[in-house]
Each structure stands twice: as C-alpha cells, then as structure tokens.
Scaffold this active site. Structure first.
Site, PDB file in Angstrom:
ATOM      1  N   CYS A 213       0.834  -1.196   0.000  1.00 28.38           N
ATOM      2  CA  CYS A 213       0.000   0.000   0.000  1.00 28.38           C
ATOM      3  C   CYS A 213       0.871   1.249   0.000  1.00 28.38           C
ATOM      4  CB  CYS A 213      -0.908   0.011   1.221  1.00 28.38           C
ATOM      5  SG  CYS A 213      -1.870  -1.506   1.426  1.00 28.38           S
TER       6      CYS A 213
ATOM      7  N   ARG B 120       1.105   1.621  -6.092  1.00 27.31           N
ATOM      8  CA  ARG B 120       1.354   0.689  -4.993  1.00 27.31           C
ATOM      9  C   ARG B 120       0.107  -0.094  -4.608  1.00 27.31           C
ATOM     10  NH1 ARG B 120       6.316   2.479  -2.410  1.00 27.31           N
ATOM     11  NH2 ARG B 120       5.912   1.057  -0.698  1.00 27.31           N
TER      12      ARG B 120
ATOM     13  N   LYS C 214       5.165 -11.087 -18.617  1.00 22.78           N
ATOM     14  CA  LYS C 214       4.465  -9.901 -19.120  1.00 22.78           C
ATOM     15  C   LYS C 214       3.058 -10.259 -19.592  1.00 22.78           C
ATOM     16  CE  LYS C 214       6.307  -7.182 -17.790  1.00 22.78           C
ATOM     17  NZ  LYS C 214       7.387  -7.738 -17.061  1.00 22.78           N
TER      18      LYS C 214
ATOM     19  N   TRP D 165      -3.574  -1.948  -1.414  1.00 21.20           N
ATOM     20  CA  TRP D 165      -3.489  -3.246  -2.068  1.00 21.20           C
ATOM     21  C   TRP D 165      -3.888  -4.267  -1.019  1.00 21.20           C
ATOM     22  CZ3 TRP D 165      -0.767  -7.844  -1.387  1.00 21.20           C
ATOM     23  CH2 TRP D 165      -0.797  -8.730  -2.466  1.00 21.20           C
TER      24      TRP D 165
ATOM     25  N   GLU E 294       0.726 -11.159 -16.600  1.00 24.89           N
ATOM     26  CA  GLU E 294       0.484  -9.991 -15.748  1.00 24.89           C
ATOM     27  C   GLU E 294      -0.668  -9.135 -16.255  1.00 24.89           C
ATOM     28  OE1 GLU E 294       4.308  -8.028 -13.634  1.00 24.89           O
ATOM     29  OE2 GLU E 294       4.503  -8.248 -15.799  1.00 24.89           O
TER      30      GLU E 294
ATOM     31  N   LYS F 225       2.831  -2.176  -8.136  1.00 23.41           N
ATOM     32  CA  LYS F 225       4.155  -1.947  -8.718  1.00 23.41           C
ATOM     33  C   LYS F 225       5.271  -2.333  -7.759  1.00 23.41           C
ATOM     34  CE  LYS F 225       6.881  -0.146 -11.932  1.00 23.41           C
ATOM     35  NZ  LYS F 225       7.042  -0.819 -13.226  1.00 23.41           N
TER      36      LYS F 225
ATOM     37  N   GLU G  97      10.595 -13.859 -19.077  1.00 17.73           N
ATOM     38  CA  GLU G  97      10.105 -12.483 -18.976  1.00 17.73           C
ATOM     39  C   GLU G  97       8.928 -12.254 -19.913  1.00 17.73           C
ATOM     40  OE1 GLU G  97       9.719  -8.462 -17.824  1.00 17.73           O
ATOM     41  OE2 GLU G  97      10.408 -10.320 -16.867  1.00 17.73           O
TER      42      GLU G  97
ATOM     43  N   HIS H  46       9.460 -33.632 -21.645  1.00 17.29           N
ATOM     44  CA  HIS H  46       9.398 -34.212 -20.301  1.00 17.29           C
ATOM     45  C   HIS H  46       8.120 -33.801 -19.576  1.00 17.29           C
ATOM     46  CE1 HIS H  46      13.495 -35.727 -20.666  1.00 17.29           C
ATOM     47  NE2 HIS H  46      13.781 -34.563 -21.241  1.00 17.29           N
TER      48      HIS H  46
ATOM     49  N   ASN I  17       0.787   0.561   6.002  1.00 22.47           N
ATOM     50  CA  ASN I  17       1.338  -0.258   4.921  1.00 22.47           C
ATOM     51  C   ASN I  17       2.136  -1.380   5.557  1.00 22.47           C
ATOM     52  OD1 ASN I  17       2.504  -1.261   2.508  1.00 22.47           O
ATOM     53  ND2 ASN I  17       4.284   0.066   2.812  1.00 22.47           N
ATOM     54  N   GLY I  18       1.842  -2.612   5.172  1.00 20.94           N
ATOM     55  CA  GLY I  18       2.562  -3.747   5.727  1.00 20.94           C
ATOM     56  C   GLY I  18       1.619  -4.817   6.221  1.00 20.94           C
TER      57      GLY I  18
END
Length: 592
Positions: free
Chosen positions: A2, A26, A474, A72, A477, A587, A470, A493, A98-99
């Site tokens: 947050c 955030r 992307k 968040w 996400e 983020k 990567e 496999h 926040n936390g």
C-alpha cells in the site's frame, strides 16, 4: 504494498490527495483521507480508484494535518469498510498502515475480550483500537506502547485529537520523512515526497517519528531519541498525462533509456569495487523478484560464458529461508526497480549479516535497498509508472552486463578485444530496437491471433530461456491468459501433453548453433496442433515470424524481449484489460 502519506502544513488535504495519485501504483483497491478539522478527525474513503475518493471529498475541506492511503488488499475483501484510514472507537485517533501485522489475530482477540467491536476484516484496524486502549494522557507514550505490541512489517501514520502532532511507526516497511519550510511529510515513497520536500530522511526500522511545531524527532521503541540524517534528494520525475497507456510509452522509451544506462554506468565510475576484493569472490548471486529475477537469470546465462566462478540467479523470497552458502567470498547483486521490494531487502540484510558483499542494482538510488547494500548502481531507467515493468528490465540488463564485464576483466577471464566488442555493441542496440518498434503493427497483427489462445507457452534455450520467462510474465500480468515458460528441451518431459489446437507457443531463438534444435522443438508442438510464433533473426517454416535485427550474441536478451513486451501489450488491449493497473497487482511489493 500500500501507499501511505501524511503531512503537516498548508493545503494538507489537497496535497495528500495528489500524493495518493502518485502512490496509486502501490495499490488501487481503495483509497482514503483523514483530516483534522477543528477538534475532530474527518475520514473520507472509497473502494476503487482515486477518482472515486476525489468525487467523495466535499469541496473546500481545509486542514493543516492529514493522512492518506491507497490500498493493495492483504487482509479482507476490497470494500469501503476495509479501506483506510481507520478510526479508534472514540474517534480520537485515525491510522493508515502499509505492511502486515503478523500478530493481529492475537491482538484482536485480546481487544475483543475487552469489548472492542471491529468494523473491518483488516489487520490495520487493530492498531487504531490499540491506540485507544493504550492511551493514558500522553500520545507519544501511547504510540510507543502500541509499537511495542506489534509484530510484522509496518509503516503506520497516526493523527490524534489529543495534540497537534503527526506520528509514525516504522519497521521493515518503507517510510521517508520530508521537510520543506514549515511543512513536513511522511510517505512510503521517496520519489513521491520529493515533489514537495527540499530534504528527506529514510526512517530506520523500529522507529517512532514525531512531527510537530517544534520540528521532527525520531525515537527508538524504548523511547530514546535517535539521530537520523536528512539529505537533499533528486527532483521528482512527474507522472505526466499521456495519450494512451504508460506501458506503451515506456516500451517506446527503451532505446533512449538503455543509452542512458550505459552512459550513466561509466559516468558513475563503473564497478567501484577494488581488484583484490573482486578476486576474492568464489560465487556471485543475482537476487530479485519477478522481472528483476528474470534480468538476473538472463545475465547469469551470459556471464557464465565470461567469468570463472559460480554465478547463480536466485529468487529473493527463496534465498531468505533456504541455506545458500554465503560468506566473505560472496558477491550478491540485489536487483529491484523500486529498491523497496521487501523480499529483496530481507535477502540483502541476510547476506550482509553473513559477511557477504552486497550490491544494489536499482532505479532508485536513495531507496531502502541502497542503504542496506555496500554499493549501488543506478540503472537510469527514469520513472516507470505502469505496473508491468518494461524499460527497467532492459536497463537492468545493460547495467548488470557492464558489471559482469568489469568483474571478468579484473579476474582476467575476458580479453580486451571481446570486452570492446560487447561494450561497443551496446551502441547499436537503440537503433535495433527502434527497428522493432517501427514494425510494431506486425506484432499487433499476431496479437489478434494470440488473444484467443487457451494457454501460451514461451520456450528458449540457454540465453533465450530467461527471455522466455520475462515474455511469459508480461503476458500473464496484463492479459490474464495462462502462460508458462520452459527450456525448449524440457517440452518432451511432460509439457507436450498440453499441446493442442488453441494453444500458442512463442519460441525465442537467437543462437545460430542451436537454431536446428529450436526448429525441432517448434515442429514438435506444431504437429500436435499448437500455433507457433518465432522471435529470431532467423526464419522458421510453419511459424508466424517476428524478425530480430542482428546484434552481438551477448546482447540479444536486451533486444529480443522488446517484441514480447509489445505482444503482451497488444494482446491485453484487444482483451480490454487495464494494462497499466492489472488486477490484483501493485508496482512495488513491500510485504513478504
């Protein structure tokens, strides 16, 4: 995760609202503001984006003390009831947090046994109740008692009707204090507070901050005053309005930013570790989370060909709790765009405690991570506002590669000719990427087909496998399509069982010596009905081809990821996704 903000000074409500817009990356599940108006605290909060809160705020609300929060969700559903700030039951305290309060269930049970009634499902509301329960006539004493009751990671801002101060409690979650004239600011993000503050201080763990008419004071949890230094910070980069999406804007900035990353590296003096220390290392860790981990994975694949010691990429959250060898012979590179990633910071603290050499590679040189590490390298990516990282990844690759080249030269495992070829080759990358960007309409056409896939698999070998990771990240996400990355040789496999019509496979192939093996892997999936997209300087039969310009073989990872960033963007747009603020993500991940 947050974002919190608080201030004492003129236009506190207006500035707090503006700060929440800067901090929305955030978390954007809900937002709220608490303002001291006369002898009362007024709280306004709403689920959803900041504009919902903005519509809710009465016009003309004036206060010189305010705290704000953008959320968040960790505990409790996304709702107005679970939005911050929270009142104490008697409305004499208000808090934002926040936390994570790890012992909140125990505290909540104790408070409930004494008659407390909770209005939310959050851990944060517990702090407001504790403040009221602990109050005995002195607010600082109350805040200290509350701080000593909490277990976990937290940055908490507190306002009260009992005095005209602003308080904060900080442990293992980011909190900076900014000062400008008679105004004082508390914030989760140094870049946000830099819009107002002339000087800032990074608050140490286990600290209570008191902000009032007489200045800013720092105390440890025992109530002893402590010295904390202020410094001048760089001017904040404005989150300007753009036509379209930040993600696309940031992809198009990649050519300029990787040029700046190279220039900045040499301007800052390069590696900046003495030769004797470098020769002492017997292992190098590249530690990060998400995109930052993938950049470490990529550079490790390149550096293993250049350096004579073990080079291991490790996910930060795994490094913290596993038993990786570490001592004075260890160099650990900690990669984080924000420099505030909780797992990465905890990993750096562990390495430092064990005697290893810690090196931050970050986009924010005044971040928490930077203060934990022995050295810092700035990647010079500039402000990145889309949640899905793009240009920062490319700049991380440039910076990490240059660091590895310097280590290789000191250890005499790389001759000057090869060094010069790679360094000079970096200068060709902006033009190569511009070429890809100029043909983005071709990638958009491929995205039209990929968007209907039931699943997308990304494959590559050696240095191309990290690019596959990567690219897959992307896509998942921002499009929410199921996606995985595999070394191409692993298909046989188990994963071939998933190949069928409706599945897409994206194959990255930049190594000419492995071209035929990659061709065989593509044929294996195509014969089972999957569609194939190749990303390569070579052409493959029966594949939709995204052609890469030719660059030095050690540098393909910086270039080949760009069409994958664009592919993810165009797929997500065609599915109607919010590409800048995808669901459930933030983020900067500031909780473990």
């Amino acid at each position: 995760m947050c974002g919190i903000f608080g201030m004492i000074g003129a236009n506190a409500v207006g500035n707090t609202l503006q700060a929440l817009k800067y901090l929305e990356y955030r978390g954007y599940d809900s937002a709220g503001v608490a303002a001291r108006v006369g002898d009362e605290i007024h709280i306004y909060k709403s689920a959803g984006r900041i504009q919902n809160l903005e519509r809710l705020l009465p016009k003309g609300v004036e206060s010189n003390i305010a705290i704000g929060h953008t959320r968040w969700a960790t505990h409790g559903a996304v709702s107005t009831e679970n939005a911050h700030p929270f009142y104490s039951p008697n409305k004499h305290f208000a808090v934002v947090h926040n936390g994570i309060i790890e012992n909140y269930l125990t505290l909540k049970s104790q408070l409930s046994a004494r008659g407390a009634k909770f209005s939310s499902q959050t851990d944060s509301e517990t702090v407001a109740h504790l403040l009221q329960s602990n109050y005995s006539g002195n607010v600082l004493g109350t805040v200290l008692a509350t701080a000593n009751s909490l277990v976990g990671s937290f940055a908490i801002a507190v306002t009260s009707t009992y005095d005209s101060n602003l308080y904060a409690i900080k442990n293992k979650s980011p909190l900076v204090v900014g000062v400008s004239g008679k105004c004082v600011y508390l914030c989760s993000d140094i870049r946000c507070v830099s819009h107002w503050a002339e000087k800032v201080a990074v608050t140490p763990d286990e600290t209570v901050v008191v902000v009032g008419d007489k200045g800013v004071y720092f105390f440890d949890f025992e109530g002893k005053m402590k010295e904390v230094s202020f410094f001048t910070t760089d001017a904040a980069e404005e989150m300007e309005q753009v036509d379209g999406d930040f993600m696309l804007k940031e992809i198009y900035e990649v050519p300029t930013k990787i040029r700046l990353a190279k220039e900045g590296y040499f301007k800052d003096g390069g590696l900046n570790i003495d030769s004797e220390t470098v020769r002492r290392f017997t292992r190098i860790y590249l530690i990060g989370c998400g995109t930052a981990y993938n950049s470490g994975l990529q550079i490790a694949a390149v550096a293993r060909k250049l350096i004579d010691i073990d080079i291991l990429p490790v996910i930060a959250s795994e490094f913290i709790y596993d038993s990786y060898p570490c001592g004075t012979d260890t160099l650990a590179l900690f990669i984080s765009q924000s420099g505030e990633t909780a797992d990465t910071i905890r990993a750096a603290e562990k390495v430092r405690k064990l005697g290893g050499y810690t090196y931050a590679v970050t986009n924010t040189k005044t971040s928490q991570l930077s203060f934990v590490c022995n050295k810092v390298a700035n990647i010079y990516a500039g402000g990145e506002f889309a949640v899905a990282s793009t240009k920062a990844y490319n700049c991380q690759l440039v910076t990490l590669l240059l660091l590895m080249l310097d280590i290789a030269r000191i250890r005499q495992t790389l001759d000057d000719k090869v060094y010069a070829e790679i360094v000079d080759g970096l200068d060709a990358l902006p033009m190569a990427i511009e070429q890809i960007l100029s043909n983005s309409y071709e990638i958009a056409t491929i995205a039209e087909k990929v968007k209907d896939s039931s699943a997308v698999f990304y494959i590559g070998r050696t240095c191309d496998y990290p690019t596959a990771c990567e690219g897959s990240l992307k896509l998942k996400e921002i499009s929410y399509i199921h996606s995985e990355a595999y070394p191409a040789g692993e298909l046989k496999h188990g994963t071939l069982a998933l190949m069928e019509k409706g599945v897409t496979v994206v194959a990255i192939s930049t190594d000419g010596e492995l071209k035929e093996k990659m061709s065989s892997s593509m044929n294996e999936v195509a014969t089972r009905g999957a569609d194939v997209v190749s990303v390569s300087p070579y052409t493959f039969q029966d594949a939709l081809c995204i052609t890469l310009p030719k660059v030095h073989t050690a540098l393909y990872g910086i270039v080949s990821v760009v069409p994958l960033q664009l592919l993810a963007y165009y797929v997500a747009k065609r599915l109607g996704r919010d590409v800048d603020k995808p669901r459930n993500l933030a983020k900067s991940v500031t909780v473990e």
